[in-house]
Design an enzyme around this catalytic site. Structure first.
Site, PDB file in Angstrom:
ATOM      1  N   LYS A 136      10.447  16.310   1.089  1.00 48.89           N
ATOM      2  CA  LYS A 136       9.583  16.163  -0.085  1.00 48.89           C
ATOM      3  C   LYS A 136      10.048  17.079  -1.215  1.00 48.89           C
ATOM      4  O   LYS A 136       9.921  16.743  -2.391  1.00 48.89           O
ATOM      5  CB  LYS A 136       8.133  16.462   0.288  1.00 48.89           C
ATOM      6  CG  LYS A 136       7.524  15.426   1.243  1.00 48.89           C
ATOM      7  CD  LYS A 136       6.042  15.683   1.413  1.00 48.89           C
ATOM      8  CE  LYS A 136       5.501  15.190   2.744  1.00 48.89           C
ATOM      9  NZ  LYS A 136       5.484  13.761   2.920  1.00 48.89           N
ATOM     10  N   GLU A 141       0.855  22.472  -2.967  1.00 49.42           N
ATOM     11  CA  GLU A 141       0.500  21.541  -4.034  1.00 49.42           C
ATOM     12  C   GLU A 141      -0.961  21.762  -4.376  1.00 49.42           C
ATOM     13  O   GLU A 141      -1.754  22.095  -3.496  1.00 49.42           O
ATOM     14  CB  GLU A 141       0.623  20.086  -3.526  1.00 49.42           C
ATOM     15  CG  GLU A 141       1.888  19.408  -3.942  1.00 49.42           C
ATOM     16  CD  GLU A 141       1.999  17.990  -3.389  1.00 49.42           C
ATOM     17  OE1 GLU A 141       0.984  17.394  -2.988  1.00 49.42           O
ATOM     18  OE2 GLU A 141       3.131  17.498  -3.362  1.00 49.42           O
ATOM     19  N   HIS A 170      -5.406  11.667   7.119  1.00 44.74           N
ATOM     20  CA  HIS A 170      -4.365  11.437   6.105  1.00 44.74           C
ATOM     21  C   HIS A 170      -3.495  10.242   6.445  1.00 44.74           C
ATOM     22  O   HIS A 170      -2.359  10.134   5.996  1.00 44.74           O
ATOM     23  CB  HIS A 170      -3.478  12.670   5.895  1.00 44.74           C
ATOM     24  CG  HIS A 170      -4.209  13.885   5.397  1.00 44.74           C
ATOM     25  ND1 HIS A 170      -4.873  13.898   4.202  1.00 44.74           N
ATOM     26  CD2 HIS A 170      -4.389  15.102   5.952  1.00 44.74           C
ATOM     27  CE1 HIS A 170      -5.430  15.092   4.031  1.00 44.74           C
ATOM     28  NE2 HIS A 170      -5.158  15.821   5.084  1.00 44.74           N
ATOM     29  N   ARG A 222      11.956   3.005   3.586  1.00 40.69           N
ATOM     30  CA  ARG A 222      11.924   2.002   4.653  1.00 40.69           C
ATOM     31  C   ARG A 222      10.923   0.917   4.306  1.00 40.69           C
ATOM     32  O   ARG A 222      10.213   1.020   3.304  1.00 40.69           O
ATOM     33  CB  ARG A 222      11.486   2.675   5.955  1.00 40.69           C
ATOM     34  CG  ARG A 222      10.131   3.377   5.761  1.00 40.69           C
ATOM     35  CD  ARG A 222       9.569   3.930   7.042  1.00 40.69           C
ATOM     36  NE  ARG A 222       8.576   4.966   6.793  1.00 40.69           N
ATOM     37  CZ  ARG A 222       7.283   4.762   6.645  1.00 40.69           C
ATOM     38  NH1 ARG A 222       6.791   3.541   6.713  1.00 40.69           N
ATOM     39  NH2 ARG A 222       6.459   5.769   6.419  1.00 40.69           N
TER      40      ARG A 222
HETATM   41  P1  ADP Z   1       3.131   3.657   6.300  1.00 40.21           P
HETATM   42  O1  ADP Z   1       1.931   3.218   6.982  1.00 40.21           O
HETATM   43  O2  ADP Z   1       2.861   3.957   4.896  1.00 40.21           O
HETATM   44  O3  ADP Z   1       4.301   2.777   6.541  1.00 40.21           O
HETATM   45  P2  ADP Z   1       2.820   5.878   7.998  1.00 40.21           P
HETATM   46  O4  ADP Z   1       2.793   7.276   7.473  1.00 40.21           O
HETATM   47  O5  ADP Z   1       1.551   5.302   8.482  1.00 40.21           O
HETATM   48  O6  ADP Z   1       3.517   5.050   6.872  1.00 40.21           O
HETATM   49  O7  ADP Z   1       3.922   5.799   9.131  1.00 40.21           O
HETATM   50  C1  ADP Z   1       4.322   4.592   9.748  1.00 40.21           C
HETATM   51  C2  ADP Z   1       4.817   4.894  11.134  1.00 40.21           C
HETATM   52  O8  ADP Z   1       5.904   5.797  11.104  1.00 40.21           O
HETATM   53  C3  ADP Z   1       3.773   5.530  11.984  1.00 40.21           C
HETATM   54  O9  ADP Z   1       3.931   5.062  13.294  1.00 40.21           O
HETATM   55  C4  ADP Z   1       4.085   7.015  11.860  1.00 40.21           C
HETATM   56  O10 ADP Z   1       3.629   7.701  12.981  1.00 40.21           O
HETATM   57  C5  ADP Z   1       5.583   6.994  11.760  1.00 40.21           C
HETATM   58  N1  ADP Z   1       6.114   8.083  10.941  1.00 40.21           N
HETATM   59  C6  ADP Z   1       6.075   8.210   9.600  1.00 40.21           C
HETATM   60  N2  ADP Z   1       6.739   9.295   9.186  1.00 40.21           N
HETATM   61  C7  ADP Z   1       7.196   9.893  10.305  1.00 40.21           C
HETATM   62  C8  ADP Z   1       7.963  11.068  10.556  1.00 40.21           C
HETATM   63  N3  ADP Z   1       8.422  11.851   9.572  1.00 40.21           N
HETATM   64  N4  ADP Z   1       8.240  11.380  11.834  1.00 40.21           N
HETATM   65  C9  ADP Z   1       7.806  10.606  12.837  1.00 40.21           C
HETATM   66  N5  ADP Z   1       7.097   9.483  12.665  1.00 40.21           N
HETATM   67  C10 ADP Z   1       6.796   9.128  11.432  1.00 40.21           C
HETATM   68  P1  ADP Z   2       2.986  11.913   4.507  1.00 35.41           P
HETATM   69  O1  ADP Z   2       4.451  12.138   4.478  1.00 35.41           O
HETATM   70  O2  ADP Z   2       2.341  12.530   5.682  1.00 35.41           O
HETATM   71  O3  ADP Z   2       2.633  10.488   4.281  1.00 35.41           O
HETATM   72  P2  ADP Z   2       1.990  12.366   1.791  1.00 35.41           P
HETATM   73  O4  ADP Z   2       2.497  13.379   0.834  1.00 35.41           O
HETATM   74  O5  ADP Z   2       2.361  10.960   1.511  1.00 35.41           O
HETATM   75  O6  ADP Z   2       2.451  12.786   3.253  1.00 35.41           O
HETATM   76  O7  ADP Z   2       0.405  12.493   1.877  1.00 35.41           O
HETATM   77  C1  ADP Z   2      -0.364  11.769   2.795  1.00 35.41           C
HETATM   78  C2  ADP Z   2      -1.811  11.731   2.322  1.00 35.41           C
HETATM   79  O8  ADP Z   2      -2.352  13.043   2.181  1.00 35.41           O
HETATM   80  C3  ADP Z   2      -2.009  11.096   0.957  1.00 35.41           C
HETATM   81  O9  ADP Z   2      -2.117   9.697   1.044  1.00 35.41           O
HETATM   82  C4  ADP Z   2      -3.298  11.743   0.502  1.00 35.41           C
HETATM   83  O10 ADP Z   2      -4.409  11.142   1.127  1.00 35.41           O
HETATM   84  C5  ADP Z   2      -3.177  13.151   1.033  1.00 35.41           C
HETATM   85  N1  ADP Z   2      -2.568  14.065   0.039  1.00 35.41           N
HETATM   86  C6  ADP Z   2      -1.251  14.344  -0.096  1.00 35.41           C
HETATM   87  N2  ADP Z   2      -1.037  15.209  -1.121  1.00 35.41           N
HETATM   88  C7  ADP Z   2      -2.245  15.470  -1.654  1.00 35.41           C
HETATM   89  C8  ADP Z   2      -2.701  16.316  -2.745  1.00 35.41           C
HETATM   90  N3  ADP Z   2      -1.871  17.060  -3.456  1.00 35.41           N
HETATM   91  N4  ADP Z   2      -4.027  16.345  -2.997  1.00 35.41           N
HETATM   92  C9  ADP Z   2      -4.899  15.622  -2.256  1.00 35.41           C
HETATM   93  N5  ADP Z   2      -4.540  14.829  -1.227  1.00 35.41           N
HETATM   94  C10 ADP Z   2      -3.228  14.752  -0.919  1.00 35.41           C
END
Ligand code: ADP
Ligand code: ADP
Ligand code: MG
Length: 502
Positions: free
Chosen positions: A118, A202, A237, A294
């Site tokens: 990130k 953040e 989250h 992806r």
């Molecule tokens: P999205 O739903 O937006 O495609 P998710 O955060 O729900 O993304 O992740 C989709 C799948 O990938 C889930 O099964 C989650 O557990 C897995 N996943 C996402 N990021 C990672 C990571 N950095 N390491 C391991 N598993 C991940």
């Molecule tokens: P991940 O890699 O786990 O998906 P993200 O940065 O996409 O991490 O954040 C996942 C979720 O966490 C977001 O969809 C939101 O609900 C919450 N989140 C992330 N950053 C913030 C922020 N700065 N303030 C409030 N909520 C946040």
């Protein structure tokens, strides 16, 4: 230009099937891999060829890069689609695939690397004028300094793992007194989940919405966006309900976000399908969160409102073909909603509830799409993500899509495990969701298990489910008949009711 004739899908479950279906439509042969726990899985049966790659734990099967490459050599595969999860965001894997002379259906290893962190992602887009949440520009090395910055930003702040994903490695800090404790937790969670303890800060945006933009880029520098998906209904989250378009964006904000997403993709030389995630505050200001390099779980809602098959585009892009869709050709048509059907108990903190799908009957009909990887009688393995299916509905308007979702949830019959379906129904009927005025706090603000009032939680229905399972076992031919016109009798009726909310 290489033309793909045989694809190996390095994944399982619904996404493996979804990818193979498009490949088959394109006249491409399909190869499945599977673990010992997935011998009878639908993706294995669907594929033209299938190879067992190891025991149940994914570290010994689905994550075995070398074994997967070996399978490709033996079966003359020319391309690998990684799906989501597993190896999909592993830069090293995409490099190994490329070095083996195979096509990786996804972005370059370099793009995956930059966006996988990130912090690196924020640095990469720094020159593009992309709005970002206030915070530390690099990993925290000095706690006292971090506290000074947090005080300047103003509490609450969020401590976040740079390598984070899937909602893990994230901690809200309400005030300075809590800083050290939350910091320790975030670092240890980041270390155990991602093997990398780098964290940053953040500003915690209160009442935020999660809105993300789908992008497609080819290998010739063309990048387009396919509008937004609203994913604010989350637990831990993580997303549970998604929709496209968002109920609140204006055309102007949509354009600005789309442009910002295209710039983010350009900043890392992106090609393939990708998603740029933003957080939106209550004044509709948006800030870049991260890019997922992806295919996303919730991609079907975008497919339904744009008519674009994202997997097909990914395959063309991997073959080196230029995009034939121009930005100005794209239009949002109608509205789509997705409910993720997890084997989880919403009445018990959404804890996974694995078991056997004693009853499993999908909803059907106009505007209903079910992406799943299970059949009645199958067990949900404990080794992987507990998602059973994605239920997606499409209508001319948001209301129509929601009404269809409620109808489809009522038709969906699942017994043997608790699922998020009753929760999905709760969301669809909730006035905050109906009005479009909701944020990522939806679950904590409005949801308590009592609100489910699901017969599935009562003793009566547990008895009914046991009886139904017994009858199903002992009157197989009759019990597997599908239900005519939605009318239920005998065994079916109790099952039917078990999935309905009072
Ligand atoms: P999205 O739903 O937006 O495609 P998710 O955060 O729900 O993304 O992740 C989709 C799948 O990938 C889930 O099964 C989650 O557990 C897995 N996943 C996402 N990021 C990672 C990571 N950095 N390491 C391991 N598993 C991940
Ligand atoms: P991940 O890699 O786990 O998906 P993200 O940065 O996409 O991490 O954040 C996942 C979720 O966490 C977001 O969809 C939101 O609900 C919450 N989140 C992330 N950053 C913030 C922020 N700065 N303030 C409030 N909520 C946040
Ligand atoms: Mg994310």
């Amino acid at each position: 230009m290489p033309t793909i004739q045989k694809i190996l899908v390095a994944n399982r479950g619904e996404i493996a099937l979804r990818i193979m279906r498009t490949a088959r439509e394109m006249g491409i042969q399909t190869v499945a891999i599977y673990s010992e726990a997935d011998r009878n899985a639908l993706h294995v049966r669907y594929a033209d060829e299938a190879v067992c790659v190891g025991p149940a734990p994914s570290s010994e099967s689905y994550l075995k890069a070398d074994t997967i490459i070996e399978v490709c050599r033996k079966l003359n595969v020319d391309a690998i689609h990684p799906g989501y999860g597993f190896l999909s965001e592993n830069a090293n894997f995409s490099r190994i695939v490329r070095d083996a002379g195979l096509l990786f259906i996804g972005p370059s290893p370099e793009s995956i690397e930059v966006m996988g962190s990130k912090l690196a992602a924020k640095a990469a887009v720094a020159h593009y004028n992309i709005p970002m949440v206030p915070g530390t520009p690099s990993a925290i090395t000095d706690r006292d300094e971090a506290k000074v910055i947090s005080a300047q930003i103003g509490y609450p702040v969020l401590i976040k793992a740079s390598a984070g994903g899937g909602g893990k490695g994230m901690r809200v800090v309400e005030c300075e007194a809590d800083f050290d404790e939350q910091m320790d937790r975030a670092v240890s969670e980041a270390l155990s989940a991602f093997g990398d303890g780098s964290v940053f800060i953040e500003k915690y945006v209160t009442s935020p919405r999660h809105v993300e933009i789908q992008v497609l880029g080819d290998q010739h520098g063309n990048i387009i966006h396919l509008f937004e998906r609203e994913c604010s209904v989350q637990r831990r989250h993580q997303k549970v309900v998604e929709e496209a378009p968002s109920a609140i964006l204006t055309p102007e904000i949509r354009n600005a976000m789309g442009q910002a997403a295209v710039d983010v993709a350009r900043a890392c030389g992106y090609y393939g399908a990708g998603t740029v995630e933003f957080i939106v505050n209550d004044s509709l200001d948006f800030y870049f969160l991260e890019m997922n390099t992806r295919l996303q779980v919730e991609h079907p809602v975008t497919e339904l409102i744009t008519g674009v098959d994202l997997v097909k585009q990914m395959i063309y892009i991997a073959e080196g073909k230029p995009l034939t869709i121009r930005q100005e050709d794209l239009q949002i048509k109608g509205h789509a909603v997705e409910v993720r059907v997890y084997a989880e108990d919403p009445a018990n903190n959404f804890l996974p509830d694995v078991g056997t799908l004693d009853t499993y009957i999908r909803p059907q009909g106009n505007g209903v799409r079910v992406d799943d990887g299970f059949e009645q009688g199958m067990a949900i393995p404990i080794y992987y993500d507990p998602m059973i299916a994605k239920l997606i509905t499409y209508g001319d308007s948001r209301d129509e899509a929601i009404q269809k979702m409620i109808r489809a949830i009522d038709e969906y019959q699942i017994s043997g495990v608790q699922t998020t379906l009753p929760f999905g129904r709760f969301v669809m009927e909730h006035e905050a969701f109906r009005s479009g005025q909701f944020d990522t706090g939806f679950v904590s603000k409005y949801f308590t298990p009592e609100k489910l009032a699901s017969p599935a939680n009562s003793t009566e229905s547990t008895l009914a489910a046991v009886l139904a399972a017994y009858l199903l076992e002992n009157t197989k031919p009759k019990a597997t008949l599908s239900m005519p016109n939605g009318t239920a009798t005998g065994t079916k009726k109790s099952q039917w009711k078990a999935n309905r909310l009072g």
